[in-house]
Design a protein around this motif. Structure first.
Motif, PDB file in Angstrom:
ATOM      1  N   GLU A  32       0.842  -1.203   0.000  1.00  0.00           N
ATOM      2  CA  GLU A  32       0.000   0.000   0.000  1.00  0.00           C
ATOM      3  C   GLU A  32       0.876   1.251   0.000  1.00  0.00           C
ATOM      4  O   GLU A  32       0.630   2.188  -0.773  1.00  0.00           O
ATOM      5  N   LYS A  33       1.894   1.261   0.837  1.00  0.00           N
ATOM      6  CA  LYS A  33       2.811   2.402   0.926  1.00  0.00           C
ATOM      7  C   LYS A  33       3.544   2.614  -0.400  1.00  0.00           C
ATOM      8  O   LYS A  33       3.745   3.750  -0.830  1.00  0.00           O
ATOM      9  N   ALA A  34       3.922   1.525  -1.059  1.00  0.00           N
ATOM     10  CA  ALA A  34       4.655   1.601  -2.319  1.00  0.00           C
ATOM     11  C   ALA A  34       3.742   1.821  -3.529  1.00  0.00           C
ATOM     12  O   ALA A  34       4.220   2.020  -4.644  1.00  0.00           O
ATOM     13  N   GLY A  35       2.413   1.752  -3.297  1.00  0.00           N
ATOM     14  CA  GLY A  35       1.480   1.911  -4.414  1.00  0.00           C
ATOM     15  C   GLY A  35       1.445   0.699  -5.327  1.00  0.00           C
ATOM     16  O   GLY A  35       1.154   0.824  -6.516  1.00  0.00           O
ATOM     17  N   THR A  36       1.726  -0.465  -4.772  1.00  0.00           N
ATOM     18  CA  THR A  36       1.786  -1.683  -5.591  1.00  0.00           C
ATOM     19  C   THR A  36       0.772  -2.739  -5.149  1.00  0.00           C
ATOM     20  O   THR A  36       1.029  -3.937  -5.293  1.00  0.00           O
ATOM     21  N   LEU A  37      -0.369  -2.329  -4.625  1.00  0.00           N
ATOM     22  CA  LEU A  37      -1.381  -3.296  -4.182  1.00  0.00           C
ATOM     23  C   LEU A  37      -1.803  -4.235  -5.296  1.00  0.00           C
ATOM     24  O   LEU A  37      -2.035  -5.420  -5.057  1.00  0.00           O
ATOM     25  N   ASN A  38      -1.907  -3.732  -6.520  1.00  0.00           N
ATOM     26  CA  ASN A  38      -2.324  -4.583  -7.641  1.00  0.00           C
ATOM     27  C   ASN A  38      -1.296  -5.663  -7.970  1.00  0.00           C
ATOM     28  O   ASN A  38      -1.608  -6.612  -8.682  1.00  0.00           O
ATOM     29  N   ALA A  39      -0.082  -5.537  -7.464  1.00  0.00           N
ATOM     30  CA  ALA A  39       0.957  -6.534  -7.727  1.00  0.00           C
ATOM     31  C   ALA A  39       0.900  -7.694  -6.739  1.00  0.00           C
ATOM     32  O   ALA A  39       1.549  -8.718  -6.959  1.00  0.00           O
ATOM     33  N   LEU A  40       0.122  -7.564  -5.670  1.00  0.00           N
ATOM     34  CA  LEU A  40       0.006  -8.674  -4.721  1.00  0.00           C
ATOM     35  C   LEU A  40      -0.695  -9.850  -5.405  1.00  0.00           C
ATOM     36  O   LEU A  40      -1.689  -9.657  -6.103  1.00  0.00           O
ATOM     37  N   PRO A  41      -0.202 -11.061  -5.210  1.00  0.00           N
ATOM     38  CA  PRO A  41      -0.828 -12.211  -5.866  1.00  0.00           C
ATOM     39  C   PRO A  41      -2.245 -12.457  -5.352  1.00  0.00           C
ATOM     40  O   PRO A  41      -2.510 -12.331  -4.164  1.00  0.00           O
ATOM     41  N   SER A  42      -3.135 -12.792  -6.258  1.00  0.00           N
ATOM     42  CA  SER A  42      -4.524 -13.077  -5.890  1.00  0.00           C
ATOM     43  C   SER A  42      -4.811 -14.556  -6.094  1.00  0.00           C
ATOM     44  O   SER A  42      -3.936 -15.327  -6.474  1.00  0.00           O
ATOM     45  N   ASN A  43      -6.053 -14.941  -5.893  1.00  0.00           N
ATOM     46  CA  ASN A  43      -6.412 -16.357  -5.799  1.00  0.00           C
ATOM     47  C   ASN A  43      -6.104 -17.223  -7.021  1.00  0.00           C
ATOM     48  O   ASN A  43      -6.046 -18.434  -6.893  1.00  0.00           O
ATOM     49  N   HIS A  44      -5.874 -16.674  -8.191  1.00  0.00           N
ATOM     50  CA  HIS A  44      -5.562 -17.516  -9.347  1.00  0.00           C
ATOM     51  C   HIS A  44      -4.071 -17.510  -9.684  1.00  0.00           C
ATOM     52  O   HIS A  44      -3.674 -18.082 -10.684  1.00  0.00           O
ATOM     53  N   SER A  45      -3.286 -16.876  -8.839  1.00  0.00           N
ATOM     54  CA  SER A  45      -1.841 -16.828  -9.051  1.00  0.00           C
ATOM     55  C   SER A  45      -1.166 -18.001  -8.348  1.00  0.00           C
ATOM     56  O   SER A  45      -1.544 -18.375  -7.248  1.00  0.00           O
ATOM     57  N   ARG A  46      -0.124 -18.557  -8.949  1.00  0.00           N
ATOM     58  CA  ARG A  46       0.613 -19.634  -8.298  1.00  0.00           C
ATOM     59  C   ARG A  46       1.371 -19.122  -7.076  1.00  0.00           C
ATOM     60  O   ARG A  46       1.828 -19.901  -6.243  1.00  0.00           O
ATOM     61  N   GLU A  47       1.504 -17.805  -6.952  1.00  0.00           N
ATOM     62  CA  GLU A  47       2.188 -17.199  -5.809  1.00  0.00           C
ATOM     63  C   GLU A  47       1.217 -16.820  -4.687  1.00  0.00           C
ATOM     64  O   GLU A  47       1.645 -16.310  -3.656  1.00  0.00           O
TER      65      GLU A  47
END
Length: 120
Positions: free
Chosen positions: A71-86
């Motif tokens: 959130e601080k870095a402005g990269t929330l969309n880069a967090l892996p979600s439920n269909h990501s292998r990560e």
């Protein structure tokens, strides 16, 4: 097998009922509007087929420290979600919270004082 899914739109009355139930169970500080999200989701097909009200919600599962950093870095969309292998939700308390949300959301329809006949 469907290649496309209709837009998922929560039923207003059902959403209000579920939101109140979640706030009662989890506390108002833990229940937030999710906002609009574009995703391919078959959930809405069931509600439309059965002509019943529906509510789709999310349960957060990202490590709070990792979320705060993103959130601080402005990269929330880069967090892996439920269909990501990560994707690796923090098991505790994510699993417990998920079960609690399901039970809390179902309660208004299962309780004897639920007044909406269509919602039962």
């Amino acid at each position: 097998m469907l290649g496309r899914f209709p837009l998922t739109v929560n039923d207003g009355e059902a959403t209000a009922k579920v939101t109140e139930a979640l706030k009662q169970r989890l506390g108002a500080d833990r229940v937030q509007p999710a906002g609009h999200a574009a995703a391919s989701e078959d959930f809405t097909v069931f509600a439309r087929t059965w002509d019943v009200p529906s509510v789709f919600w999310f349960v957060g599962g990202t490590d709070p420290k990792r979320y705060a950093e993103a959130e601080k870095a402005g990269t929330l969309n880069a967090l892996p979600s439920n269909h990501s292998r990560e994707f690796a939700p923090v098991l505790t308390p994510t699993l417990r919270t998920g079960v609690e949300t399901m039970l809390a959301a179902a309660a208004p329809w299962l309780s004897p004082w639920a007044s909406d006949a269509k919602a039962r």
